[in-house]
Design a protein around this motif. Structure first.
Motif, short mmCIF file in Angstrom:
data_model
loop_
_atom_site.label_atom_id
_atom_site.label_comp_id
_atom_site.label_asym_id
_atom_site.label_seq_id
_atom_site.Cartn_x
_atom_site.Cartn_y
_atom_site.Cartn_z
N GLY A 163 0.79 -1.23 0.00
CA GLY A 163 0.00 0.00 0.00
C GLY A 163 0.82 1.27 0.00
N VAL A 164 2.13 1.15 -0.21
CA VAL A 164 3.01 2.32 -0.28
C VAL A 164 2.89 2.92 -1.69
CG1 VAL A 164 5.39 3.14 -0.17
CG2 VAL A 164 4.60 1.36 1.42
N LYS A 165 2.76 4.23 -1.76
CA LYS A 165 2.63 4.90 -3.06
C LYS A 165 3.95 4.83 -3.84
CE LYS A 165 -0.77 8.28 -1.40
NZ LYS A 165 -1.00 9.74 -1.16
N THR A 166 3.86 4.36 -5.08
CA THR A 166 5.06 4.21 -5.91
C THR A 166 4.80 4.76 -7.31
OG1 THR A 166 4.46 2.01 -6.71
CG2 THR A 166 5.75 2.11 -4.67
N LEU A 167 5.88 4.92 -8.05
CA LEU A 167 5.82 5.33 -9.45
C LEU A 167 6.68 4.38 -10.28
CD1 LEU A 167 6.36 9.17 -8.96
CD2 LEU A 167 4.26 8.09 -9.80
N PRO A 168 6.31 4.14 -11.55
CA PRO A 168 7.15 3.28 -12.39
C PRO A 168 8.54 3.90 -12.55
CG PRO A 168 5.03 3.73 -13.43
CD PRO A 168 5.13 4.64 -12.26
N LEU A 210 7.36 10.75 -3.30
CA LEU A 210 7.86 11.60 -2.22
C LEU A 210 6.81 11.88 -1.16
CD1 LEU A 210 10.04 14.11 -4.29
CD2 LEU A 210 10.77 12.08 -3.03
N ASN A 211 5.53 11.88 -1.55
CA ASN A 211 4.49 12.11 -0.55
C ASN A 211 4.16 10.85 0.25
OD1 ASN A 211 3.00 10.60 -2.37
ND2 ASN A 211 1.59 12.25 -2.93
N ALA A 212 4.91 9.76 -0.02
CA ALA A 212 4.74 8.54 0.77
C ALA A 212 5.63 8.54 2.01
CB ALA A 212 5.04 7.30 -0.07
N VAL A 213 6.52 9.53 2.11
CA VAL A 213 7.42 9.62 3.26
C VAL A 213 7.31 11.02 3.88
CG1 VAL A 213 9.04 7.92 2.38
CG2 VAL A 213 9.39 10.34 1.83
N ASP A 214 7.73 11.13 5.15
CA ASP A 214 7.73 12.44 5.80
C ASP A 214 9.07 13.15 5.56
OD1 ASP A 214 9.61 11.39 7.60
OD2 ASP A 214 8.17 11.16 9.24
N PHE A 271 12.07 10.98 5.80
CA PHE A 271 12.04 9.79 4.94
C PHE A 271 11.36 8.58 5.58
CE2 PHE A 271 16.20 11.98 3.94
CZ PHE A 271 15.71 12.71 2.89
N GLN A 272 10.58 8.82 6.62
CA GLN A 272 9.81 7.74 7.23
C GLN A 272 8.55 7.48 6.43
OE1 GLN A 272 8.25 6.47 11.67
NE2 GLN A 272 8.09 8.62 11.11
N LEU A 273 8.24 6.21 6.18
CA LEU A 273 7.04 5.85 5.44
C LEU A 273 5.79 6.17 6.26
CD1 LEU A 273 8.28 2.42 4.06
CD2 LEU A 273 7.54 4.33 2.62
N HIS A 274 4.84 6.89 5.66
CA HIS A 274 3.58 7.15 6.35
C HIS A 274 2.84 5.84 6.63
CE1 HIS A 274 4.03 11.42 5.86
NE2 HIS A 274 4.02 11.36 4.54
N LYS A 275 2.99 4.90 5.73
CA LYS A 275 2.23 3.65 5.81
C LYS A 275 2.79 2.70 6.89
CE LYS A 275 -1.17 1.40 3.69
NZ LYS A 275 -2.51 1.98 3.50
N ILE A 276 4.09 2.80 7.17
CA ILE A 276 4.71 1.87 8.12
C ILE A 276 5.61 2.67 9.07
CG2 ILE A 276 5.81 -0.38 8.35
CD1 ILE A 276 5.78 -0.61 5.30
N PRO A 277 5.12 3.00 10.24
CA PRO A 277 5.92 3.76 11.20
C PRO A 277 7.24 3.06 11.54
CG PRO A 277 3.63 3.67 11.90
CD PRO A 277 3.76 2.72 10.74
N ASN A 278 8.27 3.88 11.76
CA ASN A 278 9.61 3.39 12.12
C ASN A 278 10.32 2.65 10.99
OD1 ASN A 278 9.33 4.49 14.72
ND2 ASN A 278 8.34 2.63 15.47
#
Length: 395
Positions: free
Chosen positions: A180-185, A344-348, A351-358
């Motif tokens: 569920g992490v936002k990605t791009l090709p 880039l909007n998938a991390v804070d 560079f922490q993933l919004h979807k998976i803390p830590n």
């Protein structure tokens, strides 16, 4: 009690992260799927090991697209800081004539890598080779070699999708998508660009350089040189325009770049050289007065009608703004770098993933772009150090 940090991958961002993590606070393990670490770093060393660039850091930051994504990281760990750190572990550097920074003469890429690895091992960083990340369990613990790894913090440094021989194949993209992490090709950057050359021209000019030129696309201009290839064109003068070229290719299915064959001369100066030359033959004027190469002259002859070629005003304008049509990007695996990967909007901001803390992502697996010339390695190094300092202070 120490907390544990798992670093997945062993590229420049991972190695610099590990170098700056506080081992009094953390037990740090680097998991690498290959038998050895840092293979992408060694590829960067072919043809001259360009570690970073010496230009002022505020100008340096403007080389990145987008230029704000690594701004804080680059300000916290500048090109000067990188050089000082390398010196501190036994890798002195020097500034070359191109203002790029290299290890001192005689220091090979493998020596640089081994010095960094030895520094990390002496510090207490644990390396586990032939350990492949394949996903997460239901509680977001890592799965490596089909075993669940419990870790307080995880940092992914998995690279982009170029140079598959190094292990940087982008195969992780689907795994993150499924999470569920936002990605791009992935897309090629700093790559060859396809041009449909005139067959007679390419037969005579394949492999020839275009030196001391400037190439423009959209609002960006880059001085340097390029090489004519059977596929099209490549070289530092065109690599830096990768973001602008990709945008045009997507919107118009072609991109137009303009070559300035004499960037040190104004249009008026070029015109005066032609008009006031003592030579009568136009080709001789271009060779003797303007020092154009045979390939540059041939390009002008193919592009212009005979009447236009003999018209000083038209000829001058084309010397200063010669159009080339690009129809495609080079192959992904042959590119020096790639864009795409983690949005880039998938991390804070750390560079922490919004979807998976830590859990964090650094380096080329994030969707940022930079030209060759030391900017790619510096960007990776700075992102690793920036995250290390954040973890040391806050986690």
């Amino acid at each position: 009690m120490k907390k544990s940090i798992s670093i997945i991958g062993s590229g420049p961002s991972a190695l610099l992260l590990a170098a700056f993590l506080d081992i009094k606070k953390f037990d740090v393990t680097i998991y690498e799927k290959n038998k050895t670490a840092g293979r992408k770093l060694l590829v960067a060393g072919k043809g001259g090991f360009n570690l970073t660039h010496s230009e002022p850091i505020l100008d340096f930051i403007e080389r990145y697209t987008p230029n704000d994504v690594l701004k804080n990281a680059l300000l916290k760990f500048t090109n000067d800081d990188f050089r000082n750190w390398l010196q501190s572990i036994g890798i002195p550097t020097y500034i070359g004539s191109s203002k790029r920074i290299y290890p001192e003469e005689g220091i090979k890429p493998i020596t640089v890598l081994n010095t960094i690895l030895n520094h990390l091992k002496e510090k207490g960083i644990v390396f586990k080779y032939e350990h492949t990340f394949s996903g997460w369990d239901v509680e977001s613990n890592l799965i490596i070699n089909d075993k669940i790894i419990h870790s307080d913090y995880t940092v992914f440094s998995l690279g982009g999708a170029s140079w598959k021989i190094t292990g940087s194949d982008g195969s992780w993209l689907e795994t993150f998508q499924e999470k569920g992490v936002k990605t791009l090709p992935f897309e090629a950057s700093n790559c060859a660009f396809k041009i449909d050359w005139n067959p007679d021209f390419i037969k005579q000019n394949e492999g020839n350089p275009l030196k001391n030129i400037a190439i423009s696309c959209a609002d960006k201009t880059q001085k340097g040189e390029a090489v004519i290839t059977k596929f099209g064109i490549e070289g530092n003068a065109i690599y830096a325009l990768s973001p602008q070229i990709r945008v045009q290719l997507k919107s118009e299915e072609k991109a137009i770049v303009y070559i300035d064959f004499k960037p040190t001369f104004s249009l008026e100066e070029v015109s005066n050289k032609i008009v006031n030359s003592s030579f009568k033959n136009t080709t001789q004027i271009l060779k003797k007065e303007l020092k154009l190469s045979a390939s540059q002259i041939e390009l002008l002859k193919i592009h212009l009608s005979k009447e236009a070629y003999l018209n000083a005003a038209i000829l001058s304008k084309n010397i200063k703004k010669f159009p080339l049509e690009i129809t495609d990007l080079g192959k992904l695996n042959a590119a020096i770098s790639t864009v795409g990967g983690i949005e880039l909007n998938a991390v804070d901001t750390h560079f922490q993933l919004h979807k998976i803390p830590n859990q964090f992502c650094i380096g080329e697996m994030l969707n940022w772009d930079a030209p060759t010339g030391g900017y790619l390695i510096q960007g990776c190094a700075s992102s690793g150090v920036y995250l290390a300092k954040h973890i040391n202070k806050n986690l």
